[in-house]
Design an enzyme around this catalytic site. Sequence first.
Site, mmCIF file in Angstrom:
data_model
loop_
_atom_site.group_PDB
_atom_site.id
_atom_site.type_symbol
_atom_site.label_atom_id
_atom_site.label_comp_id
_atom_site.label_asym_id
_atom_site.label_seq_id
_atom_site.Cartn_x
_atom_site.Cartn_y
_atom_site.Cartn_z
ATOM 1 N N TYR A 73 -7.371 8.069 13.431
ATOM 2 C CA TYR A 73 -6.566 6.984 14.018
ATOM 3 C C TYR A 73 -6.726 5.673 13.256
ATOM 4 C CZ TYR A 73 -5.280 9.826 18.053
ATOM 5 O OH TYR A 73 -4.740 10.791 18.861
ATOM 6 N N GLU B 26 -25.616 32.074 23.378
ATOM 7 C CA GLU B 26 -24.193 31.745 23.199
ATOM 8 C C GLU B 26 -23.586 31.040 24.397
ATOM 9 O OE1 GLU B 26 -19.827 33.878 22.543
ATOM 10 O OE2 GLU B 26 -21.636 35.099 22.439
ATOM 11 N N ASP C 105 -22.854 37.527 23.321
ATOM 12 C CA ASP C 105 -22.059 38.631 23.848
ATOM 13 C C ASP C 105 -22.038 39.774 22.836
ATOM 14 O OD1 ASP C 105 -21.395 37.208 26.154
ATOM 15 O OD2 ASP C 105 -19.482 36.504 25.373
#
Length: 366
Positions: A101, A199, A251
């Site tokens: 920006y 995780e 996972d």
Amino acid sequence: MASESKTSEEIARERLIDLAAEFYDQFDRGEIPEMKLPTRTKSNIEYDEDSHVWVYGDRTSTRSANSVRGARKLLKAAYTIEFLARQLDEDRSSTLRELYYLSESWDAEEAHFSDQDESNQLVEDLEIVSKVTREDFHMRPEESGATLMGPLQIREQTRRGERKIHCQGDVGEGGYQIPNNPDTIEFLDHDIDFVMCVETGGMRDRLIENGFDEEYNALIVHLKGQPARATRRITKRLHDELDLPVVVFTDGDPWSYRIFGSVAYGSIKSAHLSEYLATPEARFVGIQPQDIVDYDLPTDPLADSDINALQSELDDPRFMTDYWEEQIELQLDIGKKAEQQALAARGLDFVTDEYLPTRLDEMGVI
């Protein structure tokens, strides 16, 4: 008399100014300004067998002002260098989003970034050519929110001065939030036996609620999915400086295996920082495909994208071991994947009372 050693910020500013001076010198010699960089494509990423991390290969690309497109890139680089050098002079910092920006205020419209991906990549380019990190430019990402919880006492440098924090006794259930630049942290004392990178937030909370960090003297690092650079950096420091084993608990799917790969061996996107961020000695706890079979875990079927990712991992140097080939082949054979929290099918305490102690004992960690 030997000169006082320079801070990382002073070195960063010096190298930025040197880069800008090189553009000037090229002009002065009547040359078209240019900047050489490693080619940042998958085909130019190599797995270094000695350091066991991803690094850039020998191919280079040139950002040259001999085309309008190239000239715009160098113009944006010059404006960004000026901004970063001024930021370091003023001892201020900004986010990657703010840089995007901020470019809207630059007087040359051609120097404005078209999107944040463009400004992010330019900062990475400047890291590569200056051989310092964006943290030394005082650039930071949006907060990742990753945390630590465990028997570690640290000294943290803040704008309000130093403070000592114990990452169990002095923090709430949320843990100690890892700062953007973990090199500002000093490790004072610890009773850690191993570091466990987790995780998901749900599993991290389960381990803390069950007292796993206290019972096993574990430092729990919440990765929050694909780990931020700061998370990977502090994990590496914990291993290298405190000589602690690091294990990764995710996972049981191909995308989570890549999270492990990112912690252990580095990622393609940050290959220029692999030796700074990666912990090749990190080991995978699970969820393993073998666990899905042994514990009859609740599962989801592998999607086509999962199958393609697993097959790709069979050709990935990070996973070219007997262990990974056996596990990936098994997963392709059973056609299933499972989440960490699928272990709750055997009770809320199963993960801390049986699964992790069994796995960590098998691995020789406890």
